[in-house]
Scaffold this motif. Structure first.
Motif, PDB file in Angstrom:
ATOM      1  N   LYS A 153       0.839  -1.187   0.000  1.00  0.00           N
ATOM      2  CA  LYS A 153       0.000   0.000   0.000  1.00  0.00           C
ATOM      3  C   LYS A 153       0.879   1.245   0.000  1.00  0.00           C
ATOM      4  N   PRO A 154       0.410   2.339  -0.572  1.00  0.00           N
ATOM      5  CA  PRO A 154       1.230   3.551  -0.595  1.00  0.00           C
ATOM      6  C   PRO A 154       1.413   4.108   0.817  1.00  0.00           C
ATOM      7  N   GLU A 155       2.642   4.505   1.116  1.00  0.00           N
ATOM      8  CA  GLU A 155       2.915   5.025   2.452  1.00  0.00           C
ATOM      9  C   GLU A 155       2.957   6.560   2.383  1.00  0.00           C
ATOM     10  N   PRO A 156       2.610   7.237   3.479  1.00  0.00           N
ATOM     11  CA  PRO A 156       2.399   8.679   3.434  1.00  0.00           C
ATOM     12  C   PRO A 156       3.665   9.540   3.483  1.00  0.00           C
ATOM     13  N   TYR A 157       4.819   8.991   3.782  1.00  0.00           N
ATOM     14  CA  TYR A 157       6.020   9.812   3.929  1.00  0.00           C
ATOM     15  C   TYR A 157       6.753  10.026   2.609  1.00  0.00           C
ATOM     16  N   ASN A 158       7.011   8.955   1.868  1.00  0.00           N
ATOM     17  CA  ASN A 158       7.705   9.079   0.592  1.00  0.00           C
ATOM     18  C   ASN A 158       6.782   8.832  -0.603  1.00  0.00           C
ATOM     19  N   GLY A 159       5.588   8.327  -0.370  1.00  0.00           N
ATOM     20  CA  GLY A 159       4.643   8.054  -1.449  1.00  0.00           C
ATOM     21  C   GLY A 159       4.946   6.784  -2.215  1.00  0.00           C
ATOM     22  N   LYS A 160       5.794   5.921  -1.666  1.00  0.00           N
ATOM     23  CA  LYS A 160       6.156   4.681  -2.344  1.00  0.00           C
ATOM     24  C   LYS A 160       5.053   3.637  -2.150  1.00  0.00           C
ATOM     25  N   GLY A 161       4.890   2.791  -3.153  1.00  0.00           N
ATOM     26  CA  GLY A 161       3.914   1.713  -3.060  1.00  0.00           C
ATOM     27  C   GLY A 161       3.100   1.594  -4.332  1.00  0.00           C
ATOM     28  N   ARG A 163      -0.560   2.288  -6.015  1.00  0.00           N
ATOM     29  CA  ARG A 163      -1.771   3.087  -5.797  1.00  0.00           C
ATOM     30  C   ARG A 163      -2.610   3.135  -7.066  1.00  0.00           C
ATOM     31  N   TYR A 164      -3.890   3.441  -6.884  1.00  0.00           N
ATOM     32  CA  TYR A 164      -4.769   3.648  -8.026  1.00  0.00           C
ATOM     33  C   TYR A 164      -4.358   4.944  -8.716  1.00  0.00           C
ATOM     34  N   ILE A 165      -4.628   5.057 -10.004  1.00  0.00           N
ATOM     35  CA  ILE A 165      -4.230   6.239 -10.769  1.00  0.00           C
ATOM     36  C   ILE A 165      -4.894   7.500 -10.222  1.00  0.00           C
ATOM     37  N   ASP A 166      -6.164   7.426  -9.857  1.00  0.00           N
ATOM     38  CA  ASP A 166      -6.888   8.607  -9.379  1.00  0.00           C
ATOM     39  C   ASP A 166      -6.800   8.791  -7.865  1.00  0.00           C
ATOM     40  N   GLU A 167      -5.986   7.996  -7.178  1.00  0.00           N
ATOM     41  CA  GLU A 167      -5.881   8.065  -5.721  1.00  0.00           C
ATOM     42  C   GLU A 167      -4.926   9.176  -5.302  1.00  0.00           C
ATOM     43  N   LYS A 168      -5.337   9.966  -4.344  1.00  0.00           N
ATOM     44  CA  LYS A 168      -4.493  11.022  -3.789  1.00  0.00           C
ATOM     45  C   LYS A 168      -3.920  10.538  -2.470  1.00  0.00           C
ATOM     46  N   ILE A 169      -2.596  10.627  -2.322  1.00  0.00           N
ATOM     47  CA  ILE A 169      -1.923  10.210  -1.104  1.00  0.00           C
ATOM     48  C   ILE A 169      -1.689  11.453  -0.245  1.00  0.00           C
ATOM     49  N   LEU A 170      -2.209  11.440   0.967  1.00  0.00           N
ATOM     50  CA  LEU A 170      -2.006  12.542   1.899  1.00  0.00           C
ATOM     51  C   LEU A 170      -0.601  12.416   2.467  1.00  0.00           C
ATOM     52  N   ARG A 171       0.266  13.336   2.069  1.00  0.00           N
ATOM     53  CA  ARG A 171       1.665  13.250   2.462  1.00  0.00           C
ATOM     54  C   ARG A 171       1.866  13.864   3.837  1.00  0.00           C
ATOM     55  N   LYS A 172       2.763  13.253   4.625  1.00  0.00           N
ATOM     56  CA  LYS A 172       3.095  13.743   5.966  1.00  0.00           C
ATOM     57  C   LYS A 172       4.525  14.229   5.994  1.00  0.00           C
ATOM     58  N   GLN A 173       4.810  15.116   6.931  1.00  0.00           N
ATOM     59  CA  GLN A 173       6.194  15.548   7.132  1.00  0.00           C
ATOM     60  C   GLN A 173       6.903  14.517   7.996  1.00  0.00           C
ATOM     61  N   GLY A 174       8.203  14.390   7.788  1.00  0.00           N
ATOM     62  CA  GLY A 174       8.976  13.439   8.583  1.00  0.00           C
ATOM     63  C   GLY A 174       9.368  14.004   9.934  1.00  0.00           C
ATOM     64  N   LYS A 175      10.176  13.254  10.675  1.00  0.00           N
ATOM     65  CA  LYS A 175      10.599  13.652  12.015  1.00  0.00           C
ATOM     66  C   LYS A 175      11.446  14.905  12.011  1.00  0.00           C
ATOM     67  N   ALA A 176      12.210  15.135  10.985  1.00  0.00           N
ATOM     68  CA  ALA A 176      13.115  16.282  10.925  1.00  0.00           C
ATOM     69  C   ALA A 176      12.376  17.601  11.052  1.00  0.00           C
ATOM     70  N   PHE A 177      11.128  17.627  10.586  1.00  0.00           N
ATOM     71  CA  PHE A 177      10.364  18.869  10.643  1.00  0.00           C
ATOM     72  C   PHE A 177       9.544  19.006  11.911  1.00  0.00           C
ATOM     73  N   ALA A 178       9.574  18.016  12.762  1.00  0.00           N
ATOM     74  CA  ALA A 178       8.777  18.048  13.990  1.00  0.00           C
ATOM     75  C   ALA A 178       9.403  18.950  15.047  1.00  0.00           C
ATOM     76  N   LYS A 179      10.677  19.267  14.914  1.00  0.00           N
ATOM     77  CA  LYS A 179      11.367  20.072  15.930  1.00  0.00           C
ATOM     78  C   LYS A 179      10.962  21.495  15.946  1.00  0.00           C
TER      79      LYS A 179
END
Length: 179
Positions: A153-161, A163-179
């Motif tokens: 399944k597509p993962e939200p951090y790098n978008g790898k996986g 997915r359906y062509i019309d599927e939108k992946i909600l991207r998240k920020q990684g740990k580096a930006f949490a500070k």
């Protein structure tokens, strides 16, 4: 009254509907599909349309009214036009290959190659990073596409996986930006 259930299903483009008791059979240029409806609803063939009515106003009859009409409409569309689901393999080194006519091999970041069997009535084509799943049975096409997608399944951090062509992946920020 069900808004969907009371609409008649037009039988067009060379589709042929046969009623035999509780069994509805739809034949067309792509194939033949059979469906056994519940006894709470009645299916009738009037001119070039299929009409679904319910026998009473029980909760089960109301639930089956629209469902039966939708399933018959999907059968008519399936045997005349067919259904297509497209998937995309995204990731560095991720690949998909057909192995024969009934199996897809997926290299999607695991130590082994994942294989997905393709059922009868469904055809798959792989072109680069795109996988096209097509057939005349809507449920079988969707189930096969979901089985392929479930391998990674597509993962939200790098978008790898996968997915359906019309599927939108909600991207998240990684740990580096949490500070």
């Amino acid at each position: 009254m069900s808004r969907i259930g009371k609409k008649p299903v037009p039988v067009t483009d060379g589709a042929k509907v046969t009623l035999n008791g509780n069994t509805v059979q739809v034949a067309g240029k792509l194939g033949t599909l059979t469906f056994s409806h519940r006894p709470e609803v009645e299916v009738a063939l009037e001119d070039d349309t299929v009409v679904v009515t319910r026998k009473n106003d029980s909760k089960t009859a109301r639930a089956m009214h629209g469902l039966t009409r939708s399933l018959i409409a999907n059968m008519v569309e399936g045997v005349t036009k067919g259904y297509v689901k497209e998937l995309e393999v995204a990731g560095v080194g991720y690949t998909a290959q057909m192995k024969g006519a009934k199996q897809i091999d997926l290299k999607v970041g695991f130590a082994d190659t994942r294989s997905v069997a393709i059922p009868d009535g469904v055809t798959c084509e792989v072109a680069g990073v795109r996988i096209k799943v097509s057939g005349f049975d809507k449920q079988l096409v969707g189930q096969t596409a979901a089985a392929i997608r479930a391998q990674r399944k597509p993962e939200p951090y790098n978008g790898k996986g996968i997915r359906y062509i019309d599927e939108k992946i909600l991207r998240k920020q990684g740990k580096a930006f949490a500070k």
